[in-house]
Design a protein around this motif. Structure first.
Motif, PDB file in Angstrom:
ATOM      1  N   ASP A   1       3.578  -6.009 -12.259  1.00  0.00           N
ATOM      2  CA  ASP A   1       4.468  -5.493 -11.205  1.00  0.00           C
ATOM      3  C   ASP A   1       4.630  -3.983 -11.383  1.00  0.00           C
ATOM      4  O   ASP A   1       5.723  -3.449 -11.308  1.00  0.00           O
ATOM      5  CB  ASP A   1       5.828  -6.197 -11.245  1.00  0.00           C
ATOM      6  CG  ASP A   1       6.437  -6.190 -12.637  1.00  0.00           C
ATOM      7  OD1 ASP A   1       5.760  -5.738 -13.583  1.00  0.00           O
ATOM      8  OD2 ASP A   1       7.584  -6.631 -12.782  1.00  0.00           O
ATOM      9  N   HIS A   2       3.513  -3.331 -11.567  1.00  0.00           N
ATOM     10  CA  HIS A   2       3.510  -1.907 -11.896  1.00  0.00           C
ATOM     11  C   HIS A   2       4.159  -1.062 -10.800  1.00  0.00           C
ATOM     12  O   HIS A   2       4.968  -0.174 -11.072  1.00  0.00           O
ATOM     13  CB  HIS A   2       2.065  -1.455 -12.106  1.00  0.00           C
ATOM     14  CG  HIS A   2       1.895  -0.024 -12.486  1.00  0.00           C
ATOM     15  ND1 HIS A   2       2.229   0.450 -13.727  1.00  0.00           N
ATOM     16  CD2 HIS A   2       1.435   1.032 -11.797  1.00  0.00           C
ATOM     17  CE1 HIS A   2       1.973   1.747 -13.786  1.00  0.00           C
ATOM     18  NE2 HIS A   2       1.498   2.122 -12.622  1.00  0.00           N
ATOM     19  N   ALA A   3       3.805  -1.314  -9.536  1.00  0.00           N
ATOM     20  CA  ALA A   3       4.337  -0.488  -8.446  1.00  0.00           C
ATOM     21  C   ALA A   3       5.490  -1.154  -7.721  1.00  0.00           C
ATOM     22  O   ALA A   3       6.366  -0.489  -7.186  1.00  0.00           O
ATOM     23  CB  ALA A   3       3.222  -0.149  -7.447  1.00  0.00           C
TER      24      ALA A   3
ATOM     25  N   ALA B   1       0.837  -1.200   0.000  1.00  0.00           N
ATOM     26  CA  ALA B   1       0.000   0.000   0.000  1.00  0.00           C
ATOM     27  C   ALA B   1       0.876   1.257   0.000  1.00  0.00           C
ATOM     28  O   ALA B   1       0.592   2.226  -0.714  1.00  0.00           O
ATOM     29  CB  ALA B   1      -0.916  -0.020   1.220  1.00  0.00           C
ATOM     30  N   ARG B   2       1.944   1.228   0.759  1.00  0.00           N
ATOM     31  CA  ARG B   2       2.832   2.397   0.801  1.00  0.00           C
ATOM     32  C   ARG B   2       3.538   2.610  -0.539  1.00  0.00           C
ATOM     33  O   ARG B   2       3.755   3.748  -0.957  1.00  0.00           O
ATOM     34  CB  ARG B   2       3.873   2.208   1.914  1.00  0.00           C
ATOM     35  CG  ARG B   2       3.273   2.406   3.293  1.00  0.00           C
ATOM     36  CD  ARG B   2       4.294   2.234   4.392  1.00  0.00           C
ATOM     37  NE  ARG B   2       3.810   2.820   5.641  1.00  0.00           N
ATOM     38  CZ  ARG B   2       4.524   2.892   6.749  1.00  0.00           C
ATOM     39  NH1 ARG B   2       5.748   2.409   6.786  1.00  0.00           N
ATOM     40  NH2 ARG B   2       4.027   3.448   7.826  1.00  0.00           N
ATOM     41  N   MET B   3       3.880   1.531  -1.200  1.00  0.00           N
ATOM     42  CA  MET B   3       4.516   1.687  -2.516  1.00  0.00           C
ATOM     43  C   MET B   3       3.536   2.273  -3.530  1.00  0.00           C
ATOM     44  O   MET B   3       3.912   3.042  -4.412  1.00  0.00           O
ATOM     45  CB  MET B   3       5.050   0.342  -3.019  1.00  0.00           C
ATOM     46  CG  MET B   3       6.463   0.046  -2.583  1.00  0.00           C
ATOM     47  SD  MET B   3       7.659   1.333  -3.052  1.00  0.00           S
ATOM     48  CE  MET B   3       8.017   0.871  -4.732  1.00  0.00           C
ATOM     49  N   TRP B   4       2.304   1.886  -3.392  1.00  0.00           N
ATOM     50  CA  TRP B   4       1.289   2.434  -4.298  1.00  0.00           C
ATOM     51  C   TRP B   4       1.143   3.944  -4.083  1.00  0.00           C
ATOM     52  O   TRP B   4       1.143   4.723  -5.049  1.00  0.00           O
ATOM     53  CB  TRP B   4      -0.040   1.710  -4.062  1.00  0.00           C
ATOM     54  CG  TRP B   4      -1.168   2.229  -4.890  1.00  0.00           C
ATOM     55  CD1 TRP B   4      -1.341   2.063  -6.237  1.00  0.00           C
ATOM     56  CD2 TRP B   4      -2.255   3.030  -4.428  1.00  0.00           C
ATOM     57  NE1 TRP B   4      -2.484   2.702  -6.634  1.00  0.00           N
ATOM     58  CE2 TRP B   4      -3.070   3.295  -5.548  1.00  0.00           C
ATOM     59  CE3 TRP B   4      -2.636   3.520  -3.189  1.00  0.00           C
ATOM     60  CZ2 TRP B   4      -4.229   4.048  -5.467  1.00  0.00           C
ATOM     61  CZ3 TRP B   4      -3.801   4.277  -3.095  1.00  0.00           C
ATOM     62  CH2 TRP B   4      -4.587   4.530  -4.221  1.00  0.00           C
ATOM     63  N   VAL B   5       1.055   4.357  -2.821  1.00  0.00           N
ATOM     64  CA  VAL B   5       0.973   5.798  -2.522  1.00  0.00           C
ATOM     65  C   VAL B   5       2.221   6.498  -3.074  1.00  0.00           C
ATOM     66  O   VAL B   5       2.132   7.558  -3.724  1.00  0.00           O
ATOM     67  CB  VAL B   5       0.873   6.041  -0.994  1.00  0.00           C
ATOM     68  CG1 VAL B   5       0.876   7.538  -0.702  1.00  0.00           C
ATOM     69  CG2 VAL B   5      -0.375   5.390  -0.417  1.00  0.00           C
TER      70      VAL B   5
ATOM     71  N   THR C   1      -3.866  -1.208 -13.527  1.00  0.00           N
ATOM     72  CA  THR C   1      -2.789  -0.526 -12.798  1.00  0.00           C
ATOM     73  C   THR C   1      -3.328   0.420 -11.730  1.00  0.00           C
ATOM     74  O   THR C   1      -2.546   1.069 -11.042  1.00  0.00           O
ATOM     75  CB  THR C   1      -1.902   0.289 -13.760  1.00  0.00           C
ATOM     76  OG1 THR C   1      -2.708   1.294 -14.382  1.00  0.00           O
ATOM     77  CG2 THR C   1      -1.267  -0.577 -14.803  1.00  0.00           C
ATOM     78  N   GLN C   2      -4.645   0.484 -11.584  1.00  0.00           N
ATOM     79  CA  GLN C   2      -5.214   1.418 -10.604  1.00  0.00           C
ATOM     80  C   GLN C   2      -5.349   0.813  -9.217  1.00  0.00           C
ATOM     81  O   GLN C   2      -5.793   1.473  -8.290  1.00  0.00           O
ATOM     82  CB  GLN C   2      -6.588   1.902 -11.075  1.00  0.00           C
ATOM     83  CG  GLN C   2      -6.565   2.560 -12.429  1.00  0.00           C
ATOM     84  CD  GLN C   2      -5.572   3.704 -12.496  1.00  0.00           C
ATOM     85  OE1 GLN C   2      -5.606   4.603 -11.672  1.00  0.00           O
ATOM     86  NE2 GLN C   2      -4.670   3.652 -13.458  1.00  0.00           N
ATOM     87  N   THR C   3      -4.991  -0.446  -9.079  1.00  0.00           N
ATOM     88  CA  THR C   3      -5.111  -1.097  -7.780  1.00  0.00           C
ATOM     89  C   THR C   3      -3.786  -1.017  -7.034  1.00  0.00           C
ATOM     90  O   THR C   3      -2.744  -0.723  -7.604  1.00  0.00           O
ATOM     91  CB  THR C   3      -5.484  -2.574  -7.944  1.00  0.00           C
ATOM     92  OG1 THR C   3      -4.526  -3.157  -8.800  1.00  0.00           O
ATOM     93  CG2 THR C   3      -6.851  -2.724  -8.536  1.00  0.00           C
ATOM     94  N   VAL C   4      -3.857  -1.308  -5.747  1.00  0.00           N
ATOM     95  CA  VAL C   4      -2.646  -1.327  -4.935  1.00  0.00           C
ATOM     96  C   VAL C   4      -1.765  -2.500  -5.363  1.00  0.00           C
ATOM     97  O   VAL C   4      -0.547  -2.396  -5.441  1.00  0.00           O
ATOM     98  CB  VAL C   4      -3.021  -1.430  -3.445  1.00  0.00           C
ATOM     99  CG1 VAL C   4      -1.792  -1.592  -2.587  1.00  0.00           C
ATOM    100  CG2 VAL C   4      -3.805  -0.188  -3.029  1.00  0.00           C
ATOM    101  N   ASP C   5      -2.400  -3.630  -5.641  1.00  0.00           N
ATOM    102  CA  ASP C   5      -1.669  -4.829  -6.042  1.00  0.00           C
ATOM    103  C   ASP C   5      -2.059  -5.122  -7.492  1.00  0.00           C
ATOM    104  O   ASP C   5      -3.149  -5.618  -7.758  1.00  0.00           O
ATOM    105  CB  ASP C   5      -2.058  -5.975  -5.114  1.00  0.00           C
ATOM    106  CG  ASP C   5      -1.384  -7.288  -5.474  1.00  0.00           C
ATOM    107  OD1 ASP C   5      -0.882  -7.410  -6.610  1.00  0.00           O
ATOM    108  OD2 ASP C   5      -1.375  -8.182  -4.628  1.00  0.00           O
TER     109      ASP C   5
ATOM    110  N   GLY D   1       2.510 -14.146  -4.829  1.00  0.00           N
ATOM    111  CA  GLY D   1       2.096 -13.837  -6.194  1.00  0.00           C
ATOM    112  C   GLY D   1       2.697 -14.821  -7.192  1.00  0.00           C
ATOM    113  O   GLY D   1       2.016 -15.286  -8.114  1.00  0.00           O
ATOM    114  N   LEU D   2       3.970 -15.148  -6.997  1.00  0.00           N
ATOM    115  CA  LEU D   2       4.613 -16.108  -7.898  1.00  0.00           C
ATOM    116  C   LEU D   2       3.972 -17.490  -7.762  1.00  0.00           C
ATOM    117  O   LEU D   2       3.753 -18.192  -8.756  1.00  0.00           O
ATOM    118  CB  LEU D   2       6.108 -16.194  -7.579  1.00  0.00           C
ATOM    119  CG  LEU D   2       6.920 -14.930  -7.892  1.00  0.00           C
ATOM    120  CD1 LEU D   2       8.362 -15.107  -7.432  1.00  0.00           C
ATOM    121  CD2 LEU D   2       6.887 -14.602  -9.373  1.00  0.00           C
TER     122      LEU D   2
END
Lengths: 438, 227
Positions: free
Chosen positions: B126-128, A161-165, B64-68, B135-136
């Motif tokens: 792995d956008h962010a 979550a912090r990386m997303w922010v 890509t708009q999600t946290v994960d 995940g793997l």
């Protein structure tokens, strides 16, 4: 042809497209360049409101075929490689429309947030998106809201979550340029997580060198402590103590737990036999365990459980023969369930492997090598980092060398050690082969 | 839900498409490493087209708009299979607490139930940040058996792909050479019949794109401008 002159901000290939595109296409691309994503209905509304443009029939399909636009689950997005230049060009050409568009986007996100959402995670998510759009309307408010988003992530998975922010902040760097200290913090965090150690040290060092009584400083002190611990244990310990104290003063619970956990580990590194360092580590780890239990973050709790078990085990072993073998057995029996619980409660495979390795070490040292190697082999089916794999291998090798281990246990330890070796060595070769073969 | 392929996307990707065709036959996990600007989304469309030419259903997941973003891509693909339509924002999508492995299991169940073997293309997973062990493991689970999973990454530094048992091949997308861009330009709707006009168009492209190898997104913008 374009409805305006080609902006100087655009690189030549993008300028070529800009020059050839219809006016409404350029304006739509500009709006997407300052947005995270927009549905076609939202984009239609913005085109009309900001630019007084009514797009032609079939316009959504035309947009999807543009080289600067991509489609995904939530709608249309501008390509990352084009967004910065197009946004800068939009800002330079028409600052008023740029600000109005951001204000409308802020309103849109707030409407989404307020549209009957029940989960706190949703509110947090939309607040961060609001912070993103505030960068173009009120940069100071944007930075403050980004910080809250970073510091108050909901539930489990804090790092993700912090990386997303952070990724959102860094995308708005140009608009937030007057907030250099905060930008250094977010750059430092991104570099920390992605393993760019030297850059992270520099960025976080800038934040720590201008300390303030705020939560950002407390996080920076803790992360910098982790980054310098291998080269300067004294400085790392000092930074970590400051992070713990500052977090306590600010009631910043999650950072207090993380920093205290790191500090306990640093005190264990500093221990050379029984003494103050070990006692300090045990006290810190014990206090931290009860704090983490109240927080409800399984991964954070698992990591604190591992540190507590390691501190207690190190404390007992440091006493050597002075520690009664029966008491050592009793201690192992009290700590192993804690480590088993940690493995079962978290999805963090790294934490699982470290907990399994420590558990195996305890079992082996209390003459239960067969069970130790069996449990460890079972945990090794999970993927893990090189660091975790090396830890598993070290424990397996130690079990193999134990004089009290039977032949079957030694064989099992040898087999596990070989499996880890194979994973560590052939994985690299396989990676290279796969990468280079085509 | 396949997005159309534009003529300007067809630049020098035969190597990757050959890999994709192999993937259709072999199953398993195939990873194409692409950073921003390297034409990942255009390649996803070309792969979907190639799959459909072979009579295979192709499902492209990307969010890509999600946290994960791995979770987002899996949910996007899953939703297309069970109920095609635009996504609605909500907790279940954005921050779902279901383990990513469980989402992969749902998706695999859907894929297994398809009349024909489907191909799953996941973009920007792995956008962010890099993909973690869970995940793997989820991708491994998805790619076991006859399933074909093709991943197009966003950032190839942070994910230890070699830890996946089902991994068949990794390939990093390269930059384009000018001759490939010029070959693609001949498909432009405005490509002139007259040799002098052709030379002028080629000179214009060379001037726009400069010397040396070419970033794919730059090539796409310059080519699309010809239309």
């Amino acid at each position: 042809m374009s409805i305006t002159a080609i902006p100087a901000e655009l690189p030549r290939p993008l300028a070529a497209w800009f020059d050839s595109a219809a006016g409404w296409e350029v304006r739509a691309a500009e709006l997407l360049a300052i947005s995270l994503s927009l549905s076609t209905d939202e984009l239609d509304e913005l085109l009309r409101t900001v630019f007084d443009i009514t797009p032609p029939d079939g316009w959504a399909d035309v947009l999807r075929a543009l080289p600067v636009i991509e489609s995904e689950a939530s709608g249309l997005v501008c390509k990352a490689t084009a967004a910065e230049a197009l946004a800068a060009a939009f800002h330079a050409r028409d600052p008023d429309a740029f600000r109005v568009a951001h204000e409308l986007l802020v309103d849109l996100e707030r409407e989404r947030r307020d549209a009957g959402l029940e989960e706190s995670g949703d509110i947090w998510f939309f607040d961060v998106r609001v912070a993103f759009y505030l960068a173009g309307a009120d940069p100071s408010a944007s930075v403050a809201q980004f910080e809250r988003g970073f510091l108050e992530t909901p539930g489990d998975g804090t790092t993700a979550a912090r990386m997303w922010v952070t990724s959102m902040v860094l995308r708005q760097q140009r608009l937030l340029a007057d907030h250099e200290r905060e930008l250094s913090f977010f750059r430092g965090f991104s570099n920390y997580v992605t393993g760019r150690v030297e850059e992270a040290r520099q960025d976080l060092g800038k934040v720590v060198d201008e300390p303030r009584d705020d939560r950002i400083t407390a996080v920076a002190e803790h992360l910098l402590a982790v980054l310098v611990r291998d080269r300067d244990l004294v400085r790392a310990t000092d930074l970590c103590r400051r992070a713990v104290e500052r977090s306590e003063q600010l009631d910043f619970d999650v950072n207090l737990i993380m920093a205290a956990n790191t500090l306990a580990g640093l005190r264990l590194r500093d221990a050379h036999g029984p003494g103050e360092a070990i006692e300090d580590a045990v006290r810190l780890a014990k206090d931290n365990l009860s704090r983490a239990s109240r927080r409800g973050d399984a991964t954070l709790l698992a990591r604190c459980q591992i540190t507590f078990a390691r501190a207690r085990w190190t404390q007992a072993r440091a006493l050597g023969t002075a520690f009664d073998p029966a008491a050592l057995m009793a201690l192992a029996d009290s700590l192993v369930p804690l480590l088993t619980e940690a493995q079962q409660a978290t999805h963090d495979t790294e934490a699982v492997l470290f907990a399994a390795a420590l558990q195996a070490e305890m079992l082996a040292e209390t003459d239960r090598s067969a069970r130790a190697i069996g449990d460890l082999a079972e945990a090794f089916t999970l993927p893990g980092s090189t660091r975790a794999l090396k830890r598993v291998r070290a424990v397996a090798r130690a079990i193999r060398e134990r004089p009290t281990a039977g032949p079957a246990t030694r064989d099992a330890a040898e087999e596990l050690s070989a499996r880890v070796d194979a994973e560590l060595v052939s994985a690299r070769e396989r990676h290279d082969e796969l990468l280079l073969a085509v | 839900v396949t997005l159309p392929v534009e003529w300007w996307m067809r630049v020098d990707r035969e190597g990757e498409l050959e890999i994709a065709r192999s993937a259709l036959d072999a199953g398993g996990l195939w990873v194409l490493l692409a950073e921003d600007g390297q034409g990942g989304s255009e390649l996803a469309r070309l792969i979907a087209e190639a799959a459909e030419e072979r009579g295979r259903t192709c499902c492209v997941g990307r969010d890509t708009q999600t946290v994960d973003t791995l979770r987002g891509a899996l949910l996007h693909a899953w939703r297309q299979l069970i109920a095609p339509g635009p996504r609605e924002f909500g907790m279940s999508d954005l921050m779902s607490r279901e383990p990513v492995g469980l989402i992969a299991q749902h998706l695999r169940d859907e894929l297994d139930g398809q009349a024909e073997r489907a191909v799953l293309v996941l973009e920007q997973v792995d956008h962010a940040r890099g993909i973690d062990g869970a995940g793997l493991a989820a991708l491994d689970q998805l790619a076991r058996g006859e399933q074909t999973v093709i991943v197009i990454t966003a950032n190839h530094r942070g994910t230890p792909w070699r830890r996946c048992d089902t991994l068949r091949k990794l390939r990093a997308l390269g930059r384009f050479r000018m001759e490939h861009v010029l070959a693609a330009a001949e498909a432009a709707p405005t490509w002139p019949a007259d040799a002098d006009a052709q030379r002028e168009m080629v000179q214009g492209l060379r001037s726009t794109l400069g010397q040396g190898t070419i970033q794919p997104d730059d090539a796409f913008s310059a080519l699309a401008a010809l239309a």
